[in-house]
Design a protein around this motif. Sequence first.
Motif, PDB file in Angstrom:
ATOM      1  N   ASN A 114       0.810  -1.217   0.000  1.00 27.84           N
ATOM      2  CA  ASN A 114       0.000   0.000   0.000  1.00 27.84           C
ATOM      3  C   ASN A 114       0.846   1.271   0.000  1.00 27.84           C
ATOM      4  OD1 ASN A 114      -1.545   2.105   2.089  1.00 27.84           O
ATOM      5  ND2 ASN A 114      -2.903   1.180   0.578  1.00 27.84           N
ATOM      6  N   ASP A 115       1.910   1.299   0.802  1.00 31.60           N
ATOM      7  CA  ASP A 115       2.713   2.517   0.907  1.00 31.60           C
ATOM      8  C   ASP A 115       3.469   2.793  -0.393  1.00 31.60           C
ATOM      9  OD1 ASP A 115       4.247   0.272   1.246  1.00 31.60           O
ATOM     10  OD2 ASP A 115       5.261   0.949   3.054  1.00 31.60           O
ATOM     11  N   PHE A 116       4.050   1.762  -0.982  1.00 33.45           N
ATOM     12  CA  PHE A 116       4.794   1.934  -2.230  1.00 33.45           C
ATOM     13  C   PHE A 116       3.845   2.344  -3.355  1.00 33.45           C
ATOM     14  CE2 PHE A 116       9.206   0.338  -3.468  1.00 33.45           C
ATOM     15  CZ  PHE A 116       9.356   1.343  -4.411  1.00 33.45           C
ATOM     16  N   ALA A 281       2.508 -12.066  -1.000  1.00 36.19           N
ATOM     17  CA  ALA A 281       2.198 -11.103   0.067  1.00 36.19           C
ATOM     18  C   ALA A 281       2.525  -9.713  -0.462  1.00 36.19           C
ATOM     19  CB  ALA A 281       3.013 -11.411   1.323  1.00 36.19           C
ATOM     20  N   PRO A 282       1.890  -8.683   0.101  1.00 35.12           N
ATOM     21  CA  PRO A 282       2.191  -7.321  -0.369  1.00 35.12           C
ATOM     22  C   PRO A 282       3.678  -7.011  -0.216  1.00 35.12           C
ATOM     23  CG  PRO A 282       0.242  -7.311   1.032  1.00 35.12           C
ATOM     24  CD  PRO A 282       0.835  -8.687   1.136  1.00 35.12           C
ATOM     25  N   VAL A 283       4.244  -6.387  -1.243  1.00 40.02           N
ATOM     26  CA  VAL A 283       5.679  -6.076  -1.256  1.00 40.02           C
ATOM     27  C   VAL A 283       5.858  -4.576  -1.018  1.00 40.02           C
ATOM     28  CG1 VAL A 283       7.775  -6.080  -2.662  1.00 40.02           C
ATOM     29  CG2 VAL A 283       6.170  -7.990  -2.817  1.00 40.02           C
ATOM     30  N   ASN A 284       6.499  -4.249   0.103  1.00 41.24           N
ATOM     31  CA  ASN A 284       6.624  -2.837   0.470  1.00 41.24           C
ATOM     32  C   ASN A 284       8.083  -2.374   0.394  1.00 41.24           C
ATOM     33  OD1 ASN A 284       7.839  -3.875   2.780  1.00 41.24           O
ATOM     34  ND2 ASN A 284       5.906  -3.911   3.922  1.00 41.24           N
ATOM     35  N   PHE A 285       8.318  -1.145   0.828  1.00 45.24           N
ATOM     36  CA  PHE A 285       9.666  -0.570   0.796  1.00 45.24           C
ATOM     37  C   PHE A 285      10.677  -1.449   1.544  1.00 45.24           C
ATOM     38  CE2 PHE A 285       7.257   3.500   0.290  1.00 45.24           C
ATOM     39  CZ  PHE A 285       7.887   3.967  -0.846  1.00 45.24           C
ATOM     40  N   THR A 286      10.218  -2.038   2.642  1.00 38.51           N
ATOM     41  CA  THR A 286      11.124  -2.843   3.464  1.00 38.51           C
ATOM     42  C   THR A 286      11.769  -3.955   2.636  1.00 38.51           C
ATOM     43  OG1 THR A 286       9.661  -2.364   5.308  1.00 38.51           O
ATOM     44  CG2 THR A 286      11.248  -4.156   5.624  1.00 38.51           C
ATOM     45  N   MET A 287      11.042  -4.454   1.637  1.00 38.76           N
ATOM     46  CA  MET A 287      11.590  -5.515   0.793  1.00 38.76           C
ATOM     47  C   MET A 287      12.329  -4.959  -0.422  1.00 38.76           C
ATOM     48  SD  MET A 287       8.331  -7.950   1.174  1.00 38.76           S
ATOM     49  CE  MET A 287       8.854  -9.402   0.273  1.00 38.76           C
ATOM     50  N   VAL A 288      11.863  -3.847  -0.970  1.00 36.72           N
ATOM     51  CA  VAL A 288      12.464  -3.333  -2.206  1.00 36.72           C
ATOM     52  C   VAL A 288      13.741  -2.538  -1.928  1.00 36.72           C
ATOM     53  CG1 VAL A 288      12.082  -1.903  -4.269  1.00 36.72           C
ATOM     54  CG2 VAL A 288      10.213  -3.301  -3.358  1.00 36.72           C
ATOM     55  N   ASN A 363       5.692   8.302   4.996  1.00 37.71           N
ATOM     56  CA  ASN A 363       5.799   8.330   6.448  1.00 37.71           C
ATOM     57  C   ASN A 363       5.803   6.932   7.043  1.00 37.71           C
ATOM     58  OD1 ASN A 363       6.047   9.750   8.816  1.00 37.71           O
ATOM     59  ND2 ASN A 363       3.850   9.737   9.207  1.00 37.71           N
ATOM     60  N   THR A 364       5.078   5.996   6.409  1.00 42.07           N
ATOM     61  CA  THR A 364       4.919   4.665   6.983  1.00 42.07           C
ATOM     62  C   THR A 364       6.250   3.979   7.243  1.00 42.07           C
ATOM     63  OG1 THR A 364       3.090   4.578   5.433  1.00 42.07           O
ATOM     64  CG2 THR A 364       3.474   2.614   6.764  1.00 42.07           C
ATOM     65  N   GLU A 365       7.130   3.984   6.247  1.00 43.43           N
ATOM     66  CA  GLU A 365       8.365   3.222   6.419  1.00 43.43           C
ATOM     67  C   GLU A 365       9.619   4.077   6.425  1.00 43.43           C
ATOM     68  OE1 GLU A 365       8.472  -0.859   4.507  1.00 43.43           O
ATOM     69  OE2 GLU A 365       6.831   0.040   3.416  1.00 43.43           O
ATOM     70  N   HIS A 366       9.485   5.376   6.081  1.00 36.66           N
ATOM     71  CA  HIS A 366      10.709   6.185   5.984  1.00 36.66           C
ATOM     72  C   HIS A 366      10.796   7.346   6.965  1.00 36.66           C
ATOM     73  CE1 HIS A 366      10.989   4.201   1.968  1.00 36.66           C
ATOM     74  NE2 HIS A 366      12.254   4.211   2.274  1.00 36.66           N
TER      75      HIS A 366
END
Length: 377
Positions: A114-116, A281-288, A363-366
């Motif tokens: 969602n965040d990405f 599973a959803p792929v977010n910044f943490t993975m990319v 804001n969510t991950e950074h």
Amino acid sequence: MAKFSALILITVVRLAMALPAYESLVGRSASEINEYIAREGIAEIPNPPLPLVDGSIKLVNNPSHPFIPAGPDDIRGPCPALNTLASHGYLPRNGIARPDQIVTAVMEGLNLGNDFAKFLAYQAFLMNGNPFTNLMSIGMKTPETGEDPPLPAQVGGLSQHGTFEGDTSMTRLDAFFGDQAAFNEDLFQGFIATSAEYGFNGTYDINAAAELRYQRLQDSILTNPELVFNSPRIISAYSEAVFPTIFFVDGRLNNRQLTMDAARHFFDFQMMPADFHRQPAPVNFTMVDPLTKAIFDKHPFSPGSNQGVNNFVLQPETPPLADFCGIYHDIALRVVPDQYPNPTGYLREALNKNLGFLFDAVNTEHNCIQAFPYGSD
Ligand code: HEM
Ligand SMILES: *[C@@H]1O[C@H](CO)[C@@H](O)[C@H](O)[C@H]1NC(C)=O
Ligand SMILES: *[C@@H]1O[C@H](CO)[C@@H](O)[C@H](O)[C@H]1NC(C)=O
């Protein structure tokens, strides 16, 4: 008491003016859209979609999302993922969409986190969409997004060079050499050759991605006198190099190795392979983020632009790839105000809303500090 109800009344009236009706402009004719905006001032701006309730693996090339090739009036552009999602009906098939529809489409169709999804969609919308109508073309500029706000606003669609679209793409020419949005077979042959040389078993994997990204930059430095490779382009260039190793690989296998057959489907045919399943599973910044860092670390570069062929001049005042919040601030405080230097009224309201959505995404991950180019009220 009288004061209190007056306040409520004012609030209701203001809401009624800002959100005249829950009426979507998607799929309307350009003249209907313009009439609506002349009457109501601004289109409804839905809130960003929430994360998927069920983010599990799923057959996404399915009977309710059949591939139908783009017709003569359907717009396609520089992004193989959005082109494909439009051709499967995850986005309006004509290629004109609201940013929230783009968020929903990439989450549902490819399982982008969602965040990405919000980061890409609202960033693109602020650079390439129409804030009055809340519509954006996924390709060339078109009257189908309604009447433009005043210059220097571009509302150029995703194909607009020098905004989100930029140089050194993997399968598209630099704008200096030709159509920057169209799939280019010669470049795709280079994609195949690099995958054959560096990827596991001829696939496009993280090693092939690192080499191809490096080669495309070196090639443009040597040949394109007008090469620009700085913020915000650098972040999309690097994430787009990694994305195919994740999202174009069938989620049941999920080995980060893209076969040339699947690559041909997405990039060229704008079609999901038969029986295609999205990520498990959803792929977010943490993975990319670690993957973009990995390909950067193999061939580091500093942002800059060519002053003539083979004369890459560094621009140390612009944020480097590692400075994510710096790039977010560059978008919010430089790139958007370049097109909207002094917005007032509805225009300012719409821009602030979309800037707020962009901030939610970063804001969510950074944990970036929020940027307010037009004040914070
Ligand atoms: C969420 C909204 C998205 C937006 C607004 C967006 C927009 C864009 C734009 C404007 C470009 C052109 C950049 C350039 O090369 O000059 C692009 C390229 C690209 N996009 Fe997307 N994109 C989105 C999501 C995705 C997703 C989910 C994927 C998953 C695979 C993806 C994969 C790519 C790839 C691989 C390219 C590079 C094409 C090339 O270099 O030849 N995009 N995108
Ligand atoms: C290598 O690719 C071929 C098809 O191109 C495939 O049949 C084979 O199983 C792959 N080998 C490995 C080890 O993945
Ligand atoms: C990002 O994805 C990882 C792996 O699926 C997950 O553990 C994490 O909670 C996600 N983070 C956010 C902010 O959604």
